[in-house]
Design a protein around this motif. Structure first.
Motif, mmCIF file in Angstrom:
data_model
loop_
_atom_site.group_PDB
_atom_site.id
_atom_site.type_symbol
_atom_site.label_atom_id
_atom_site.label_comp_id
_atom_site.label_asym_id
_atom_site.label_seq_id
_atom_site.Cartn_x
_atom_site.Cartn_y
_atom_site.Cartn_z
ATOM 1 N N ARG A 37 -3.544 -3.870 16.423
ATOM 2 C CA ARG A 37 -4.717 -3.511 15.622
ATOM 3 C C ARG A 37 -4.868 -2.001 15.395
ATOM 4 O O ARG A 37 -5.170 -1.570 14.295
ATOM 5 C CB ARG A 37 -5.981 -4.067 16.273
ATOM 6 N N LYS A 53 -2.207 1.713 -4.291
ATOM 7 C CA LYS A 53 -1.283 0.596 -4.101
ATOM 8 C C LYS A 53 0.047 0.874 -4.799
ATOM 9 O O LYS A 53 0.129 1.768 -5.657
ATOM 10 C CB LYS A 53 -1.911 -0.701 -4.601
ATOM 11 N N GLY A 86 0.802 -1.216 0.000
ATOM 12 C CA GLY A 86 0.000 0.000 0.000
ATOM 13 C C GLY A 86 0.841 1.275 0.000
ATOM 14 O O GLY A 86 1.998 1.280 0.429
ATOM 15 N N TYR A 132 0.561 5.311 1.286
ATOM 16 C CA TYR A 132 -0.177 6.083 2.281
ATOM 17 C C TYR A 132 0.303 7.529 2.309
ATOM 18 O O TYR A 132 1.520 7.764 2.288
ATOM 19 C CB TYR A 132 0.024 5.459 3.675
ATOM 20 N N ALA A 156 -2.539 -0.470 12.726
ATOM 21 C CA ALA A 156 -2.907 -0.969 11.389
ATOM 22 C C ALA A 156 -4.173 -0.272 10.888
ATOM 23 O O ALA A 156 -4.272 0.096 9.714
ATOM 24 C CB ALA A 156 -3.118 -2.479 11.435
ATOM 25 N N ARG A 157 -5.135 -0.081 11.792
ATOM 26 C CA ARG A 157 -6.383 0.586 11.397
ATOM 27 C C ARG A 157 -6.121 2.055 11.050
ATOM 28 O O ARG A 157 -6.651 2.583 10.076
ATOM 29 C CB ARG A 157 -7.396 0.486 12.539
ATOM 30 N N THR A 158 -5.292 2.691 11.859
ATOM 31 C CA THR A 158 -4.957 4.098 11.588
ATOM 32 C C THR A 158 -4.271 4.216 10.227
ATOM 33 O O THR A 158 -4.634 5.051 9.403
ATOM 34 C CB THR A 158 -4.025 4.650 12.690
ATOM 35 N N LEU A 159 -3.289 3.339 10.003
ATOM 36 C CA LEU A 159 -2.566 3.370 8.733
ATOM 37 C C LEU A 159 -3.533 3.203 7.561
ATOM 38 O O LEU A 159 -3.465 3.958 6.581
ATOM 39 C CB LEU A 159 -1.511 2.253 8.720
ATOM 40 N N ALA A 160 -4.440 2.242 7.678
ATOM 41 C CA ALA A 160 -5.392 1.965 6.586
ATOM 42 C C ALA A 160 -6.205 3.204 6.219
ATOM 43 O O ALA A 160 -6.544 3.412 5.047
ATOM 44 C CB ALA A 160 -6.301 0.814 6.983
ATOM 45 N N SER A 161 -6.480 4.043 7.208
ATOM 46 C CA SER A 161 -7.315 5.216 6.940
ATOM 47 C C SER A 161 -6.580 6.272 6.093
ATOM 48 O O SER A 161 -7.206 7.198 5.588
ATOM 49 C CB SER A 161 -7.821 5.837 8.246
ATOM 50 N N TYR A 162 -5.264 6.127 5.958
ATOM 51 C CA TYR A 162 -4.488 7.080 5.153
ATOM 52 C C TYR A 162 -4.100 6.519 3.788
ATOM 53 O O TYR A 162 -3.334 7.138 3.058
ATOM 54 C CB TYR A 162 -3.222 7.511 5.919
ATOM 55 N N ARG A 163 -4.641 5.375 3.436
ATOM 56 C CA ARG A 163 -4.271 4.729 2.172
ATOM 57 C C ARG A 163 -4.755 5.546 0.963
ATOM 58 O O ARG A 163 -5.898 5.977 0.916
ATOM 59 C CB ARG A 163 -4.884 3.320 2.120
#
Ligand code: HEM
Length: 105
Positions: A89, A102, A51, A53, A92-99
């Motif tokens: 967790r 790819k 990903g 970010y 990882a969730r915080t990181l996902a929100s800045y994606r």
């Protein structure tokens, strides 16, 4: 009457033209070279796994300090991220929100 019909058709047409592209847009992908152009706290992109970010807004918010995030700017931050946060967790969730997309090979 006819003018009004034409006006509403034009409005619908405009709506389709302006909204459709974003609705059907392909997922974005970026090369490591593109990520490398965002290597500062004022524009900070990083790669983690597959990903990409944009964590610019997170630099000042990170509970572990801004320097940890700054060290990832423009780079592949996978090792840094997992050495500190593997399996956790909340990071990882915080990181996902800045994606933003790819990584393109
Ligand atoms: C964009 C990448 C990162 C994200 C999204 C992130 C996210 C987070 C989150 C959500 C927490 C709070 C965890 C909790 O309270 O359970 C945290 C804490 C922490 N992070 Fe990160 N992190 C990232 C990168 C890093 C890096 C690269 C390092 C170090 C090399 C690091 C070091 C730490 C430390 C030391 C803490 C603990 C702070 C404390 O509780 O005193 N983080 N991070």
């Amino acid at each position: 009457m006819r003018t009004r019909l034409i006006a509403s058709l034009a409005a619908v047409g405009f709506a389709i033209v302006s909204f459709a592209p974003s609705a059907v847009a392909a997922p974005k992908s970026y090369t490591a070279a593109q990520v490398a152009k965002h290597a500062s706290a004022s524009s900070c992109w990083t790669i983690v796994g597959k990903g990409v970010y944009d964590v610019t807004k997170y630099v000042a918010r990170h509970p572990g300090g801004s320097s940890a995030i700054k060290s990832m700017c423009g780079k592949n931050g996978s090792a840094m991220f997992s050495s500190q946060h593997a399996g956790a967790r909340s990071p990882a969730r915080t990181l996902a929100s800045y994606r933003i997309g790819k990584l393109r090979a």
